[in-house]
Design an enzyme around this catalytic site. Structure first.
Site, PDB file in Angstrom:
ATOM      1  N   SER A  69       0.788  -1.237   0.000  1.00 57.27           N
ATOM      2  CA  SER A  69       0.000   0.000   0.000  1.00 57.27           C
ATOM      3  C   SER A  69       0.815   1.280   0.000  1.00 57.27           C
ATOM      4  O   SER A  69       0.247   2.366  -0.114  1.00 57.27           O
ATOM      5  CB  SER A  69      -0.966   0.012   1.183  1.00 57.27           C
ATOM      6  OG  SER A  69      -1.998  -0.928   0.967  1.00 57.27           O
ATOM      7  N   SER A  70       2.132   1.181   0.112  1.00 55.12           N
ATOM      8  CA  SER A  70       2.928   2.395  -0.117  1.00 55.12           C
ATOM      9  C   SER A  70       2.716   2.888  -1.540  1.00 55.12           C
ATOM     10  O   SER A  70       2.925   4.071  -1.832  1.00 55.12           O
ATOM     11  CB  SER A  70       4.412   2.120   0.158  1.00 55.12           C
ATOM     12  OG  SER A  70       4.623   1.886   1.537  1.00 55.12           O
TER      13      SER A  70
END
Length: 376
Positions: A69-70
């Site tokens: 999710s970065s």
């Protein structure tokens, strides 16, 4: 155990290097990277460890891994760039750009709700089976047909995999490009960021495999969190597959390292300019701090404050001593901090995953050492 640490560290940030080394000794890190820019210049760019649990292959300077999710910060930055150019009104209904999205009572959902996880579409209603997750049109058409799971705009509920498709379809409708191509052309290439949303086979020799966490979170099956993570259900080893790497899943399948994340995000910390290139206006970067939601997140079950595309520094999540700071992290431990007050950008990326979705002591310790170095 001796781990060779490679790269560059300004002596002022020696505590960061020490914390990085300590992650290998005390926190079980396998292979990892950490990078920091201050006033737009790199002050830390370190990497070390191994690509495999047998410790036979070293993490290289150009090693890439799936950062989960970065990746969301790259998708958000892409949409903020279009808003800065006046091509997208974040307060307009999403259906203005994507007419089919208005199905099932979603006419009032605004583009900004996509950026703040408040659209009520944190998971998929229709079963995501076979290779449907890798089929962009199937995913966005299913989301267009779906009804919101709660009243949009009232509360955040982490859109773990769906956020990237929602943001990405707005980008596609406005520009005619996939979000992976748009990000590459407008952000990655100008800043020299070796970060990829949709990675070609030519990158496979540089992409390291992730080591799954020892345990997985298991939310209640009937809850919004349970429904979110159950469909689509993604195994932590999925990023090893070529079809995962080739697809564009802008919430979860970015391939990068700490240096490439910092190269892409440094403009957000420095008034829109990075490495001699103007990416967006200073006002465009400050839009991150337009608060959209505050309180208990329906999916993550922790209190969060969301701005436009990033989590905000707050009493609930004190990630920085500076007010105008934002952050996000990826499943397993990767993390990003953008601090506009200090004009600082930080990232930590690793291959050995822990169970947390928003970071863990390895990244938090590095960030704490960074701020201690600044204040020394």
């Amino acid at each position: 155990m001796t781990i060779q640490i490679n790269g560059f560290c300004d002596p002022r940030f020696a505590a960061v290097k020490a914390a990085f080394e300590n992650n290998f000794r005390e926190h079980g890190d396998l292979g990892a990277s950490v990078a920091i820019t201050l006033e737009g210049e790199f002050v830390v760019d370190l990497w070390g460890g191994h690509l495999d649990e047998e410790r036979t292959q070293n993490w290289q300077e150009d090693t890439l891994v799936n950062v989960w999710s970065s990746t969301k910060t790259m998708a958000a930055m892409s949409l903020l760039l279009l808003a800065d150019r006046g091509d997208v009104d974040l307060h307009a209904p999403a259906a203005h750009y994507w007419p089919e999205f208005s199905q099932n009572g979603k006419q009032a959902i605004k583009v900004r709700h996509f950026l703040s996880h408040t659209a009520g579409l944190s998971g998929m209603e229709e079963a995501v089976e076979g290779d449907a997750l890798y089929d962009w049109d199937w995913m966005i058409n299913a989301l267009a047909r779906q009804e919101a799971w709660w009243e949009p705009g009232t509360q955040s509920g982490y859109h773990a995999l769906t956020q990237g498709h929602l943001i990405g379809e707005i980008v596609r409708r406005v520009t005619g490009q996939s979000i992976g191509n748009f990000f590459q052309q407008e952000i990655a290439e100008p800043t020299g960021a070796d970060f990829h949303i949709g990675a070609g086979e030519d990158l496979d020799h540089r992409i390291g495999n992730l080591v799954p966490p020892a345990q997985m979170l298991s939310p209640s099956p009937g809850s919004i969190a349970g429904r979110t993570f159950a469909n689509p259900r993604v195994d932590p080893t999925e990023p090893r597959k070529r079809k995962w790497r080739a697809a564009e899943i802008p919430a979860a399948n970015g391939q990068g390292n700490a240096r490439s994340i910092v190269r892409a995000q440094t403009a957000m910390a420095n008034g829109g300019t990075a490495f001699g290139k103007s990416i967006m206006s200073e006002a465009g970067t400050k839009r991150v701090f337009e608060k959209q939601a505050e309180g208990m997140d329906l999916v993550l079950g922790v209190p969060l404050t969301f701005g436009l595309g990033y989590g905000l520094n707050s009493d609930l999540t004190p990630i920085s001593p500076n007010q105008n700071s934002c952050f996000w992290g990826g499943f397993g431990g990767s993390s990003i901090i953008v601090d506009q007050d200090a004009r600082l950008c930080f990232s930590y990326v690793m291959n050995k995953m822990e169970s947390g979705l928003l970071g863990d002591p390895r990244g938090f310790g590095l960030a704490a050492s960074m701020y201690a170095s600044l204040q020394a």
